[in-house]
Motif scaffolding. Sequence first.
Motif, PDB file in Angstrom:
ATOM      1  N   ALA A   1       0.859  -1.179   0.000  1.00  0.00           N
ATOM      2  CA  ALA A   1       0.000   0.000   0.000  1.00  0.00           C
ATOM      3  C   ALA A   1       0.893   1.225   0.000  1.00  0.00           C
ATOM      4  CB  ALA A   1      -0.920   0.004   1.213  1.00  0.00           C
ATOM      5  N   GLU A   2       0.426   2.282  -0.660  1.00  0.00           N
ATOM      6  CA  GLU A   2       1.189   3.517  -0.732  1.00  0.00           C
ATOM      7  C   GLU A   2       0.252   4.709  -0.610  1.00  0.00           C
ATOM      8  OE1 GLU A   2       3.043   3.217  -4.588  1.00  0.00           O
ATOM      9  OE2 GLU A   2       1.310   4.118  -5.605  1.00  0.00           O
ATOM     10  N   ALA A   3       0.814   5.831  -0.200  1.00  0.00           N
ATOM     11  CA  ALA A   3       0.036   7.063  -0.072  1.00  0.00           C
ATOM     12  C   ALA A   3       0.769   8.176  -0.802  1.00  0.00           C
ATOM     13  CB  ALA A   3      -0.162   7.429   1.395  1.00  0.00           C
ATOM     14  N   GLY A   4       0.001   9.014  -1.502  1.00  0.00           N
ATOM     15  CA  GLY A   4       0.594  10.092  -2.271  1.00  0.00           C
ATOM     16  C   GLY A   4      -0.073  11.428  -2.006  1.00  0.00           C
ATOM     17  N   LEU A   5       0.718  12.497  -2.076  1.00  0.00           N
ATOM     18  CA  LEU A   5       0.229  13.866  -1.990  1.00  0.00           C
ATOM     19  C   LEU A   5       0.685  14.608  -3.239  1.00  0.00           C
ATOM     20  CD1 LEU A   5       1.025  14.763   1.735  1.00  0.00           C
ATOM     21  CD2 LEU A   5      -1.222  14.225   0.765  1.00  0.00           C
ATOM     22  N   GLY A   6      -0.200  15.424  -3.805  1.00  0.00           N
ATOM     23  CA  GLY A   6       0.175  16.115  -5.029  1.00  0.00           C
ATOM     24  C   GLY A   6      -0.661  17.344  -5.284  1.00  0.00           C
ATOM     25  N   PHE A   7      -0.414  17.963  -6.431  1.00  0.00           N
ATOM     26  CA  PHE A   7      -1.214  19.112  -6.848  1.00  0.00           C
ATOM     27  C   PHE A   7      -1.348  19.111  -8.363  1.00  0.00           C
ATOM     28  CE2 PHE A   7       3.168  20.742  -6.796  1.00  0.00           C
ATOM     29  CZ  PHE A   7       3.266  21.352  -8.042  1.00  0.00           C
ATOM     30  N   ASN A   8      -2.403  19.764  -8.844  1.00  0.00           N
ATOM     31  CA  ASN A   8      -2.640  19.968 -10.269  1.00  0.00           C
ATOM     32  C   ASN A   8      -2.776  21.452 -10.549  1.00  0.00           C
ATOM     33  OD1 ASN A   8      -2.635  17.255 -10.842  1.00  0.00           O
ATOM     34  ND2 ASN A   8      -4.835  17.068 -11.126  1.00  0.00           N
ATOM     35  N   LEU A   9      -2.125  21.927 -11.605  1.00  0.00           N
ATOM     36  CA  LEU A   9      -2.282  23.288 -12.109  1.00  0.00           C
ATOM     37  C   LEU A   9      -3.029  23.219 -13.430  1.00  0.00           C
ATOM     38  CD1 LEU A   9       1.316  24.707 -11.464  1.00  0.00           C
ATOM     39  CD2 LEU A   9      -0.713  25.052 -10.055  1.00  0.00           C
ATOM     40  N   TYR A  10      -4.014  24.090 -13.614  1.00  0.00           N
ATOM     41  CA  TYR A  10      -4.868  24.058 -14.805  1.00  0.00           C
ATOM     42  C   TYR A  10      -5.002  25.464 -15.384  1.00  0.00           C
ATOM     43  CZ  TYR A  10      -9.241  23.725 -17.508  1.00  0.00           C
ATOM     44  OH  TYR A  10     -10.207  23.797 -18.483  1.00  0.00           O
ATOM     45  N   ALA A  11      -4.578  25.625 -16.639  1.00  0.00           N
ATOM     46  CA  ALA A  11      -4.733  26.910 -17.329  1.00  0.00           C
ATOM     47  C   ALA A  11      -6.103  26.935 -18.002  1.00  0.00           C
ATOM     48  CB  ALA A  11      -3.624  27.090 -18.355  1.00  0.00           C
ATOM     49  N   PHE A  12      -7.039  27.672 -17.401  1.00  0.00           N
ATOM     50  CA  PHE A  12      -8.408  27.693 -17.914  1.00  0.00           C
ATOM     51  C   PHE A  12      -8.650  28.812 -18.916  1.00  0.00           C
ATOM     52  CE2 PHE A  12      -8.250  30.338 -14.191  1.00  0.00           C
ATOM     53  CZ  PHE A  12      -9.042  31.432 -14.487  1.00  0.00           C
ATOM     54  N   LYS A  13      -7.650  29.681 -19.118  1.00  0.00           N
ATOM     55  CA  LYS A  13      -7.767  30.740 -20.118  1.00  0.00           C
ATOM     56  C   LYS A  13      -6.373  31.199 -20.517  1.00  0.00           C
ATOM     57  CE  LYS A  13      -8.217  34.467 -16.687  1.00  0.00           C
ATOM     58  NZ  LYS A  13      -9.044  35.610 -16.227  1.00  0.00           N
ATOM     59  N   GLY A  14      -6.311  32.080 -21.514  1.00  0.00           N
ATOM     60  CA  GLY A  14      -5.037  32.616 -21.951  1.00  0.00           C
ATOM     61  C   GLY A  14      -4.364  31.756 -22.999  1.00  0.00           C
ATOM     62  N   SER A  15      -3.112  32.084 -23.300  1.00  0.00           N
ATOM     63  CA  SER A  15      -2.378  31.388 -24.365  1.00  0.00           C
ATOM     64  C   SER A  15      -2.074  29.935 -24.014  1.00  0.00           C
ATOM     65  CB  SER A  15      -1.073  32.134 -24.660  1.00  0.00           C
ATOM     66  OG  SER A  15      -0.265  32.225 -23.495  1.00  0.00           O
ATOM     67  N   LEU A  16      -2.080  29.590 -22.727  1.00  0.00           N
ATOM     68  CA  LEU A  16      -1.821  28.211 -22.303  1.00  0.00           C
ATOM     69  C   LEU A  16      -3.109  27.471 -21.951  1.00  0.00           C
ATOM     70  CD1 LEU A  16       1.324  28.689 -20.025  1.00  0.00           C
ATOM     71  CD2 LEU A  16       1.253  27.897 -22.394  1.00  0.00           C
ATOM     72  N   LYS A  17      -4.232  27.958 -22.422  1.00  0.00           N
ATOM     73  CA  LYS A  17      -5.530  27.363 -22.093  1.00  0.00           C
ATOM     74  C   LYS A  17      -5.543  25.861 -22.348  1.00  0.00           C
ATOM     75  CE  LYS A  17     -10.504  28.064 -22.800  1.00  0.00           C
ATOM     76  NZ  LYS A  17     -10.854  26.655 -22.941  1.00  0.00           N
ATOM     77  N   ASP A  18      -6.078  25.108 -21.393  1.00  0.00           N
ATOM     78  CA  ASP A  18      -6.213  23.648 -21.447  1.00  0.00           C
ATOM     79  C   ASP A  18      -4.888  22.910 -21.304  1.00  0.00           C
ATOM     80  OD1 ASP A  18      -9.001  23.665 -21.683  1.00  0.00           O
ATOM     81  OD2 ASP A  18      -8.877  23.978 -23.843  1.00  0.00           O
ATOM     82  N   VAL A  19      -3.856  23.587 -20.791  1.00  0.00           N
ATOM     83  CA  VAL A  19      -2.603  22.926 -20.411  1.00  0.00           C
ATOM     84  C   VAL A  19      -2.658  22.644 -18.912  1.00  0.00           C
ATOM     85  CG1 VAL A  19      -0.102  23.164 -20.163  1.00  0.00           C
ATOM     86  CG2 VAL A  19      -1.241  23.971 -22.243  1.00  0.00           C
ATOM     87  N   ARG A  20      -2.251  21.441 -18.527  1.00  0.00           N
ATOM     88  CA  ARG A  20      -2.226  21.051 -17.118  1.00  0.00           C
ATOM     89  C   ARG A  20      -0.819  20.606 -16.736  1.00  0.00           C
ATOM     90  NH1 ARG A  20      -7.446  19.605 -15.058  1.00  0.00           N
ATOM     91  NH2 ARG A  20      -9.042  19.729 -16.662  1.00  0.00           N
ATOM     92  N   PHE A  21      -0.452  20.903 -15.483  1.00  0.00           N
ATOM     93  CA  PHE A  21       0.786  20.384 -14.912  1.00  0.00           C
ATOM     94  C   PHE A  21       0.440  19.705 -13.601  1.00  0.00           C
ATOM     95  CE2 PHE A  21       4.278  20.764 -11.867  1.00  0.00           C
ATOM     96  CZ  PHE A  21       5.285  20.094 -12.555  1.00  0.00           C
ATOM     97  N   GLY A  22       0.949  18.505 -13.410  1.00  0.00           N
ATOM     98  CA  GLY A  22       0.674  17.769 -12.190  1.00  0.00           C
ATOM     99  C   GLY A  22       1.944  17.260 -11.538  1.00  0.00           C
ATOM    100  N   PHE A  23       1.913  17.159 -10.218  1.00  0.00           N
ATOM    101  CA  PHE A  23       3.029  16.597  -9.450  1.00  0.00           C
ATOM    102  C   PHE A  23       2.461  15.757  -8.321  1.00  0.00           C
ATOM    103  CE2 PHE A  23       5.483  16.838  -5.517  1.00  0.00           C
ATOM    104  CZ  PHE A  23       6.649  16.198  -5.914  1.00  0.00           C
TER     105      PHE A  23
END
Length: 336
Positions: A285-307
């Motif tokens: 069993a393992e446990a993870g913590l992370g975050f997601n970044l979501y560009a909902f507008k602008g020139s990077l719209k619909d680009v996501r970064f996750g860690f």
Amino acid sequence: MKLHILAILCMATTIIQAQEETGLWTSDRPDGHAPISVMGDHTHSKGDWMFSYRYMHMNMKDLHQGSSEASMQDALSQYMVTPKNMPMNMHMLGIMYAPSNKITLMAMANYQSQEMELQNRMGNEFNTASSGFGDLKISVLYTFFNKNRQKLHAQVGFSFPTGSINQEDVTPMSAPNKTILPYPMQIGSGTLDANLGLTYLKEWDKLSFGSQLMGIFRTGENSNDYLLGNEYSINNWMAVPVNSWLSFSGRVKWAAVEKIHGANPDLNPMMVVTADTANSGKTYAEAGLGFNLYAFKGSLKDVRFGFEATLPIYQNMNGIQLKNQETLTFGLQYSL
């Protein structure tokens, strides 16, 4: 009077449409995708494409036997050589396309490299390494329903044996010639494998939840007379959107890996811990913590970064094996 009736009808239509729209699960929020380490977690609308890149670093270090720690002396009392640690790096490329609202196609390729540090009974240390393209995975995702801000879809796919199972390197015992490396140092499975999964998603205004059942089922023996064990897992995660572009997630996974069946006749199981199939298979069993970044507008719209950073919370090994340590996963996703 007619204007009042028309206005009421327009308002009613707007309310109904709003209810229908908010009644659907949506990916248009930072937690609309699972933690970056989870694959096949979502589907797309008709005509949508998504391209992804993930980088994963996993480290295995120190020995475990059953659910307890094992020493180097324990391993070297049974084998001539024992592993000490094994870092592994993987680059993953993915593509998804939805020919309809019900069906999403997914393909994933990967390139991995790994190095193992070993020690023999005389105390001498040496390293072996392997690298190459892994097995190609192609899947179909089918959406059963998307309503009441809940979604359920299945995954049916196959992993094709494009990864090498004949990786070699020079060891002190084989020098100056190369010799076949043990099972953990091989890149692929050597068999056609079925990948089956079921994913449930639920959204609230300030929270989301996901649960995924996955199974990898091996078929036949490979050309080196062995078969990797089937794998079963359940992944559960929750995520909190902080605002329209950032969310934080927590994940817990339980998994079981069966032992290797058969054996490569070119490997001596008495030589090194990793060449003995008795030292394969585990539950963990393992446990993870992370975050997601979501560009909902602008020139990077619909680009996501996750860690995501993951640590083991339970491990029960068959025989003697290296313990899982930290796993770090980074990823970029772009939808259009």
